[in-house]
Design a protein around this motif. Structure first.
Motif: not given
Length: 331
Positions: A122-128, A143-149, A275-283
């Motif tokens: 979530w810290g990556a979400t909010l940072a973005l 960023l680490r373990g990217v989550f885009l909500g 928790v946050c699979p790598p596909g999201t970070a790749h996107q």
């Protein structure tokens, strides 16, 4: 290679020594909320803001140790409703827009021109989200373990995706919920976490917390206990945000990536992050020329994963060494 990833230090990625804050303050941001903010390291150093996860996780002394305190001015804060911010577990006037405004208020209050953003999950979400709202105030992102909500990401974790790999732990997460309600686990827990009975809130907070924490580390054992007030704040805030799709339009952070396309970024992503699979970070990284995506082998989601921690320290030391103000200086 961009300046954020150039000249990576020869360090083995050891955490820096713990550094006590030289400044602690409480910031009244309105709406009845008071934020805990601390600064440590070098008051004249390069500013970096640590954006903790959750929502509801709070900051910790461990998060200070990724930065050389002789070089960085390290700013940490507890987001609304959690950690040492007050009131605890409050979801009133607590949305992503409020948190973005809080970060900007902290920046101006501390008289910082621009800063690096360091956040995971979530810290990556909010940072973005903050960077896209205030790109001129950001010098780069780590960023680490990217989550885009997005709904697909919530469905993965709360709709049965991750359950395929952890059916036993998923069964424990479902167990407190009557079977007719299990088609919507976020909604089912919401009704209980926001009941009028605080004791009932607490009883459902722990299994909510256990499900996430058990999957965060590659070799983590299931969590069987946690401080009651921490669990209640974490569960209520996280459920509040997820019930409202993180107060973001669907796909917003990918749609508006062009606003930060000029900024350098590094993403550290565990290969086996459940928790946050790598596909999201790749996107997120695809087509972002200044973004360096690093997939870390044999690692999960947590900041404390050994290879994740080591890589983040190497990155922050590399940025330090690439700073013309400190290049060549003995340390």
């Amino acid at each position: 290679m961009d300046r954020m990833s150039a000249q990576i230090s020869a360090t083995h990625g050891r955490l820096h020594p713990a550094d006590e804050p030289y400044d602690r303050r409480t910031l009244d941001v309105g709406d009845g909320h008071r934020l805990y903010v601390e600064q440590c390291g070098n008051p004249k150093g390069r500013p970096v803001l640590v954006v903790h996860g959750g929502p509801g996780g709070g900051c910790s002394p461990f998060m200070r140790r990724f930065f050389d305190p002789r070089h960085y001015r390290i700013v940490l804060f507890d987001q609304r409703g959690c950690g040492r911010s007050r009131p605890t577990a409050s979801v009133e006037a607590n949305t992503t827009a409020h948190l973005i405004a809080d970060i900007e208020r902290i920046r101006t209050d501390l008289d910082i021109r621009d800063w690096l953003l360091f956040g995971g999950s979530w810290g990556a979400t909010l940072a973005l989200a903050y960077a896209q709202a205030y790109p001129a105030c950001v010098s780069g992102l780590v960023l680490r373990g990217v989550f885009l909500g997005r709904q697909a990401e919530l469905d993965w974790f709360y709709g049965g995706g991750a359950a395929r790999f952890f059916p036993d732990l998923w069964a424990q997460f479902q167990d407190p919920i009557p079977e007719p309600e299990r088609h919507d686990m976020i909604g089912a827990y919401h009704r209980r976490l926001f009941s009028e009975d605080i004791g009932r809130q607490g009883r459902y907070a722990l299994p909510w917390l256990m499900w996430e924490n058990a999957l965060a580390g590659l070799q983590s054992a299931p969590v069987s206990h946690a401080p009651a007030e921490y669990a209640r704040a974490f569960a209520r805030l996280e459920n509040h945000y997820f019930s409202n799709r993180c107060f973001l339009e669907e796909g917003q952070l990918l749609r508006d990536r062009h606003r930060i396309q000029h900024l350098p970024a590094v993403i550290v992503q565990g290969r086996y992050d459940m928790v946050c699979p790598p596909g999201t970070a790749h996107q997120l990284a695809q087509g972002w020329d200044g973004c360096d995506l690093r997939i870390v082998p044999a690692s999960g989601h947590a900041l404390s994963e050994p290879r994740i921690s080591a890589e983040l320290v190497r990155i922050m030391d590399g940025i330090r060494d690439d700073d013309p103000q400190t290049a060549g200086r003995d340390r």
